[in-house]
Design a protein around this motif. Structure first.
Motif, short mmCIF file in Angstrom:
data_model
loop_
_atom_site.label_atom_id
_atom_site.label_comp_id
_atom_site.label_asym_id
_atom_site.label_seq_id
_atom_site.Cartn_x
_atom_site.Cartn_y
_atom_site.Cartn_z
N SER A 137 36.11 66.17 7.74
CA SER A 137 35.95 65.98 9.18
C SER A 137 37.25 66.36 9.89
CB SER A 137 35.59 64.52 9.49
OG SER A 137 34.39 64.14 8.86
N PRO A 138 37.33 67.58 10.43
CA PRO A 138 38.58 68.04 11.03
C PRO A 138 38.74 67.59 12.48
CG PRO A 138 36.98 69.81 11.09
CD PRO A 138 36.31 68.65 10.39
N GLY A 139 39.99 67.61 12.93
CA GLY A 139 40.30 67.34 14.32
C GLY A 139 41.52 68.11 14.75
N MET A 140 41.72 68.25 16.03
CA MET A 140 42.91 68.90 16.56
C MET A 140 43.22 68.34 17.94
SD MET A 140 41.93 70.99 19.29
CE MET A 140 43.20 72.23 19.33
N SER A 141 44.48 68.44 18.32
CA SER A 141 44.88 68.00 19.66
C SER A 141 46.03 68.86 20.14
CB SER A 141 45.29 66.52 19.65
OG SER A 141 46.44 66.34 18.85
N LEU A 142 46.19 68.92 21.46
CA LEU A 142 47.29 69.65 22.06
C LEU A 142 47.62 69.02 23.40
CD1 LEU A 142 45.89 71.65 24.45
CD2 LEU A 142 45.10 72.80 22.40
N GLY A 143 48.85 69.23 23.87
CA GLY A 143 49.23 68.65 25.15
C GLY A 143 50.70 68.86 25.44
N PHE A 144 51.20 68.13 26.44
CA PHE A 144 52.59 68.23 26.88
C PHE A 144 53.16 66.84 27.09
CE2 PHE A 144 55.73 68.30 30.33
CZ PHE A 144 56.66 69.19 29.80
N TYR A 175 42.76 65.05 9.82
CA TYR A 175 41.56 64.62 9.10
C TYR A 175 41.09 63.33 9.74
CZ TYR A 175 38.60 62.98 5.25
OH TYR A 175 37.55 62.51 4.51
N CYS A 176 39.81 63.25 10.10
CA CYS A 176 39.28 62.12 10.87
C CYS A 176 38.43 61.21 9.98
CB CYS A 176 38.41 62.64 12.02
SG CYS A 176 39.24 63.80 13.12
N LEU A 177 38.66 59.90 10.12
CA LEU A 177 37.93 58.90 9.36
C LEU A 177 37.41 57.82 10.30
CD1 LEU A 177 40.41 58.40 6.38
CD2 LEU A 177 38.18 59.52 6.24
N MET A 178 36.34 57.14 9.88
CA MET A 178 35.82 55.97 10.58
C MET A 178 36.13 54.71 9.78
SD MET A 178 32.12 56.97 12.22
CE MET A 178 31.99 57.91 13.73
N GLN A 179 36.54 53.64 10.48
CA GLN A 179 36.84 52.37 9.86
C GLN A 179 35.85 51.31 10.32
OE1 GLN A 179 39.43 51.69 7.43
NE2 GLN A 179 39.05 53.90 7.39
N ILE A 218 40.35 56.69 12.69
CA ILE A 218 41.68 56.92 12.14
C ILE A 218 41.84 58.43 11.95
CG2 ILE A 218 43.14 56.70 10.09
CD1 ILE A 218 42.15 53.94 9.69
N ARG A 219 43.01 58.94 12.33
CA ARG A 219 43.31 60.36 12.10
C ARG A 219 44.71 60.47 11.51
NH1 ARG A 219 41.52 60.53 17.45
NH2 ARG A 219 43.60 61.12 18.21
N PHE A 220 44.87 61.37 10.57
CA PHE A 220 46.20 61.67 10.06
C PHE A 220 46.30 63.14 9.72
CE2 PHE A 220 43.67 60.13 6.50
CZ PHE A 220 43.91 61.09 5.52
N GLY A 221 47.51 63.68 9.87
CA GLY A 221 47.67 65.11 9.62
C GLY A 221 49.07 65.58 9.94
N LEU A 222 49.18 66.77 10.51
CA LEU A 222 50.45 67.41 10.84
C LEU A 222 50.58 67.58 12.34
CD1 LEU A 222 50.65 70.21 8.10
CD2 LEU A 222 51.82 67.99 8.11
N MET A 223 51.78 67.30 12.85
CA MET A 223 52.09 67.47 14.28
C MET A 223 53.18 68.52 14.42
SD MET A 223 51.47 66.29 17.42
CE MET A 223 50.93 64.57 17.33
N PHE A 224 52.99 69.44 15.37
CA PHE A 224 53.94 70.51 15.63
C PHE A 224 54.46 70.35 17.06
CE2 PHE A 224 50.77 71.91 12.62
CZ PHE A 224 51.52 72.47 11.60
N TYR A 225 55.80 70.29 17.21
CA TYR A 225 56.43 70.20 18.52
C TYR A 225 57.08 71.53 18.87
CZ TYR A 225 55.87 65.14 18.19
OH TYR A 225 55.33 63.88 18.07
N ILE A 226 56.82 71.99 20.09
CA ILE A 226 57.32 73.29 20.55
C ILE A 226 58.07 73.08 21.85
CG2 ILE A 226 56.72 75.64 21.19
CD1 ILE A 226 54.04 75.17 19.66
#
Length: 235
Positions: free
Chosen positions: A64-71, A48-52, A226-234
């Motif tokens: 306001s959704p957001g997502m990210s991915l990477g290695f 969830y994305c917020l502005m400060q 600011i963003r906060f949410g859930l992180m998944f590690y694979i």
């Protein structure tokens, strides 16, 4: 002749025994626990994305959704491999639904808070960034299991390679991409913590989305994310 047959039999028997011994050794090594393991991981998050540092009258009016991915490449720094550094590369998509209106004026942009008497169905910033995370890791992992508690924290450097602003009102629509007033380089701190695959995370941006000198209603437009949410590690 019997002598030669005996010698040949002895050589074949010794060779077969040595091969069986080697095969058992290979099998044992294959099944051995890797005490020099790394926690190299792919990651995926939803947020969830917020502005400060909001200007007067500012509101975020929709989810306001957001997502990210990477290695991330893991680099243990102690004997038990419970402490490590990690570096990697990733991508982030973030949206900010709010009530800042951009007015184009001779290839320059003016910013203001949307008037109360204007019916707005969409007012959104969309950011696409390439990320370079660098983090310090603690976990109580052991070689026999990939399930453990973790706390990872670090710094994320981001490059804004594409942005889009969309405004939809009853009197017309506005769409602006690659806004020259936006700061192309972003950086912030983050932390993720949890058990096994699913973790909670939070990110705090340390610099403004907008370049120095950008103003809204005569005041500096100095907002960060600011963003906060859930992180998944694979693994």
């Amino acid at each position: 002749m019997k002598k030669y047959i005996f010698i040949l039999f002895f050589i074949v028997t010794a060779t077969t025994s040595a091969q069986n011994k080697d095969a058992k050794q290979v099998e044992h090594d294959f099944d051995a626990i890797d005490s020099l393991y790394r926690e190299d991981q792919f990651y995926f998050s939803v947020s969830y994305c917020l502005m400060q540092s909001k200007p007067d009258g500012f509101q975020q009016n929709k989810f306001s959704p957001g997502m990210s991915l990477g290695f991330l490449r893991d680099m243990p720094i102690n004997k038990n491999r419970t402490l490590a550094l990690a570096a990697g590369i990733g991508y982030t998509y973030s949206t900010y639904n709010q009530n800042i209106v951009i007015i184009s004026n001779n290839q320059n942009y003016e910013y203001q808070i949307a008037p109360d008497d204007v019916a707005i169905s969409k007012d959104r910033f969309i950011f696409h960034t390439i990320d370079l995370p660098i983090e310090f890791r603690w976990r109580n992992s052991i070689p026999e299991s990939t399930k453990f508690w973790r706390v990872y924290t670090g710094l994320k450097l981001s490059y804004l390679f594409y942005d889009e602003y969309k405004l939809e009102t009853s009197s017309g629509n506005v769409s602006i991409s690659n806004n020259k007033d936006l700061n192309p380089f972003q950086f912030g701190v983050y932390v993720s913590a949890g058990w096994n695959t699913v973790n909670v995370f939070a990110y705090y941006g340390l610099n403004s989305f907008f370049k120095s000198g950008t103003k809204i209603d005569g005041n500096p437009l100095d907002v960060n994310g600011i963003r906060f949410g859930l992180m998944f590690y694979i693994l």
